[in-house]
Motif scaffolding. Sequence first.
Motif, short mmCIF file in Angstrom:
data_model
loop_
_atom_site.label_atom_id
_atom_site.label_comp_id
_atom_site.label_asym_id
_atom_site.label_seq_id
_atom_site.Cartn_x
_atom_site.Cartn_y
_atom_site.Cartn_z
N PRO A 110 0.82 -1.22 0.00
CA PRO A 110 0.00 0.00 0.00
C PRO A 110 0.85 1.26 0.00
O PRO A 110 0.46 2.28 -0.57
CB PRO A 110 -0.80 -0.10 1.30
N LEU A 111 2.04 1.20 0.62
CA LEU A 111 2.92 2.37 0.64
C LEU A 111 3.43 2.69 -0.76
O LEU A 111 3.70 3.83 -1.09
CB LEU A 111 4.13 2.11 1.55
N PHE A 127 1.87 2.60 -3.41
CA PHE A 127 0.80 3.12 -4.27
C PHE A 127 1.17 4.50 -4.81
O PHE A 127 0.86 4.84 -5.94
CB PHE A 127 -0.52 3.18 -3.47
N VAL A 142 1.65 -11.54 -4.14
CA VAL A 142 1.51 -10.17 -3.64
C VAL A 142 1.99 -9.18 -4.69
O VAL A 142 1.40 -8.12 -4.89
CB VAL A 142 2.28 -9.99 -2.33
N GLY A 174 -0.65 -8.42 -7.13
CA GLY A 174 -1.57 -7.41 -6.62
C GLY A 174 -0.96 -6.02 -6.73
O GLY A 174 -1.64 -5.06 -7.09
N MET A 182 -1.16 -4.77 -10.15
CA MET A 182 -2.53 -4.44 -10.51
C MET A 182 -2.97 -3.10 -9.93
O MET A 182 -3.68 -2.34 -10.59
CB MET A 182 -3.48 -5.55 -10.10
N ILE A 183 -2.55 -2.79 -8.69
CA ILE A 183 -3.03 -1.52 -8.13
C ILE A 183 -2.38 -0.33 -8.83
O ILE A 183 -2.85 0.79 -8.73
CB ILE A 183 -2.88 -1.40 -6.60
N HIS A 184 -1.31 -0.59 -9.59
CA HIS A 184 -0.75 0.49 -10.41
C HIS A 184 -1.43 0.57 -11.77
O HIS A 184 -0.98 1.29 -12.65
CB HIS A 184 0.75 0.29 -10.60
N GLY A 185 -2.49 -0.23 -11.93
CA GLY A 185 -3.23 -0.19 -13.18
C GLY A 185 -2.56 -0.98 -14.29
O GLY A 185 -2.91 -0.86 -15.45
N LYS A 217 -1.46 -4.57 -16.21
CA LYS A 217 -2.06 -5.88 -16.40
C LYS A 217 -0.95 -6.91 -16.45
O LYS A 217 -0.28 -7.04 -17.48
CB LYS A 217 -2.85 -5.93 -17.71
N PRO A 218 -0.74 -7.63 -15.37
CA PRO A 218 0.30 -8.65 -15.40
C PRO A 218 -0.06 -9.70 -16.44
O PRO A 218 -1.23 -9.82 -16.83
CB PRO A 218 0.29 -9.25 -14.00
#
Lengths: 498, 320
Positions: free
Chosen positions: A47-48, A50, A329, A332, A335-338, A340-341
């Motif tokens: 989360p950090l 992000f 992890v 994830g 993905m939160i950086h937008g 697409k792995p």
Amino acid sequence: MEDIFSGIGLAFSPYAIIAVICGVVGGIVVGALPGLSATMAVAILTPLSFGMTPAVSMAMLLGTYVGAVYGGSISAILIRTPGTPAACATIFDGYPMTQRGEAGKALGWAALGSCVGGMIGLFFLVVSAPLITRFALSFSAPEYFGLAIFGLSIIISVSGKHVTRGMISGAAGLLVATIGMDPIQGSTRFIFNSMDLLGGISLISALIGLFAVSEAFNSAETVMRESERIKQIINGLFPLWREIKGHAVLILKSAVIGTFIGALPGAGADIAAFVSYNEARRSSRTPEKFGTGFVDGVIAAETGNNAVTGGAMIPLLTLAIPGDAVTAVLLGALMIHGLKPGPMLMAENRDLVYSFFCSLFVGNLLLLVFGIGGIKVFTKVVALTKRLLVPIILILCVIGAYAVGNNLFDAKLALAFGVLGYLMQKADFPVAPLALAIILGPMAEVALRQSLIMNHGSWSILATRPISLGLLIIAALSIFFSIRQAQKENKKREAMRS
Amino acid sequence: MLRKLSVVLCLFTLLALSAPRAGDFPGKGITIICTAAPGGGSDALARMLAQVAEPIFGQSVVVVNKVGGANAVGLSEGARARPDGYTVTMATVEVVMHPLLGNVPWKVPDVFKPIMLLNSDPGAVTVRADSPWKTLGDFLADAKKRPGEIKIGCTSPGSIWHICAAALEEASGTKYNLVPYPGGAAPAVVDLLGGHVDAVTVSPAEVGPQVEAGQLRILAVMSDKRDEKFTGVPTMKELGFNVSIGTWRSFVVPKATPDAVVKVLHDGFKKALEDPKLVEFARNRGLGLDYRNAADFTRMMGEQEAMFAKIFKAYDLLPK
């Protein structure tokens, strides 16, 4: 081509370099402390990250990943405490080396093996990811069963002269591994109406107890008597070129095994370390030396487990499937950086993928720098008197076991396993097979039962699939030769006695 | 002197005993119990919510992972927490399952007061893109022809993706060879990609990347409305099967927590859930946001309990 250069630019920006350095250092600390795992560290940092750019945040997370996988070896070698399950196999030869005053040498080889293993894993990731992916996809339950059995066949070789007792210990471990929820049917087994046992025995608690706590009890026996400190040799730590050349085949083989097992979504660094250790022993000209503080054992385990980092990235980048818990992890985090792995990432963000490769390269290089550079600092730990060291280790063990899930039961469990391990050692029962069975038992059970379900209950599936059959044959040969080897040695001992 | 002191002490005790006024809440940091280990979707959502909610509450919000017993340990710990609102539990679908399976000695309505539903991810029927089944109809027709032959990868009995597969069997009157993957969705998806199983019943998010890459095809989703990303995929309901199942995550507090405190928590976390940063995070991470207030959420849990009980009974999982 342009993408490669812009990728290199991203990875070598000042922020990314600082991020990877911080990641590696933090990772080594997390890895060395029992109970704190790479997965946990990466999850808490995600989360950090992000707010950072994808390249910088992945530099930090990848650094943490490689650092933590390596870091486990330090506590394994010095104080017989598996910082992570992956470092369990490193204990077998690393700790006896420390007891002989060769901690520096063991740490040096662990750092070198980890670095080279990581680099070779990275090499395969860069050049042959699609090929390895195809091979990994051909692995299903029967193949995993073969792999688990091959890993379990090591039980005999880590039992030393007590083959029968080793098998009893291994069987007990398999039994312990069945505690908790039945993985296939969902019913509960051996939980005695205790909610704490519902999820099974915490692996890290069992390992901390069996190895570290029991050793602390052992040391406590002599704590009042002595001030016998083992003199550690700390000169000539960096492995000589001549020695490296002599171990080149071993390193390469362990790295290939590690990379491939890393690419398998169902198996991670702990299993990779055991399998490469077993393979090193099987193919060695002096298998009897393994387990007595033989540097080859440390090299095989550490090269194997760090090669996993490169391997586990392969399915992440080709299939968007994580190769182990940490890459889950990372998935994830991407993905939160937008992003697409998976296959789309290579098509759409090629430069970013190259920057990940570069960060892994830098991270692995840093392992060598910090690993070798830190030897003098690390070995200070064992220079402490036992009076100080034993309580510190015990406290670390309890905190570590608790920290896994913030669950007090796990800490009690570690102490219980400590007592068990201590009593087993007193009665000359080898502990390693028990630990090994707890790690590999669940994989063997699930894979076998899945295979049978897939094949409507018929066992033929294990023999008709070439990879599974091959692995089972190698396992059988490994068991056969290990038993013969043990018999030969026992005979030799008897001859010497009479 | 002593007398004065005792009066002062009595007053302090009274002060301490009096219920905290909602206006003062929260007067200190809030702890979220996450019942799963760091790394999964639950942990990711809890951490992101904590980060976004901190400025809203003006207090620190910390995630603590209480792991063990397939979420049962953390849930039970949350139920036992001090009912002052400072300990919030992220309850997952297992909060309904464990009491049914007899794994825990409590029932949800007796120990928890729900705050809100946060997220839900439905099950879906996914096959390989190169398979002969273009629609759910094709798939079911083939399954009718050869019962027990088609292999579906799901999780272990008593967990959510197995329930989805079981519900598919029950609603359509077909039979499959259900292969449990206790490691979760990822290994099942890999085996689907490798051709070792024929279909999986995990969430659309868990097969999303492969579907986008053209390797897999979703035949139907098990939710009330269509997936935001894969709008071309019909729901089971559209196809005439009353199947709406999935995993979900929610916030609950111990039963005795004052309603006024629950309202503050609800309002704060609802705001956090609507924060653009969180919305973006959830969309990227493939987590379906699904806010429902306490009343709707409670009703939903009741419906699910009845449905799970039926399926557990059919699979012989209920405690004897």
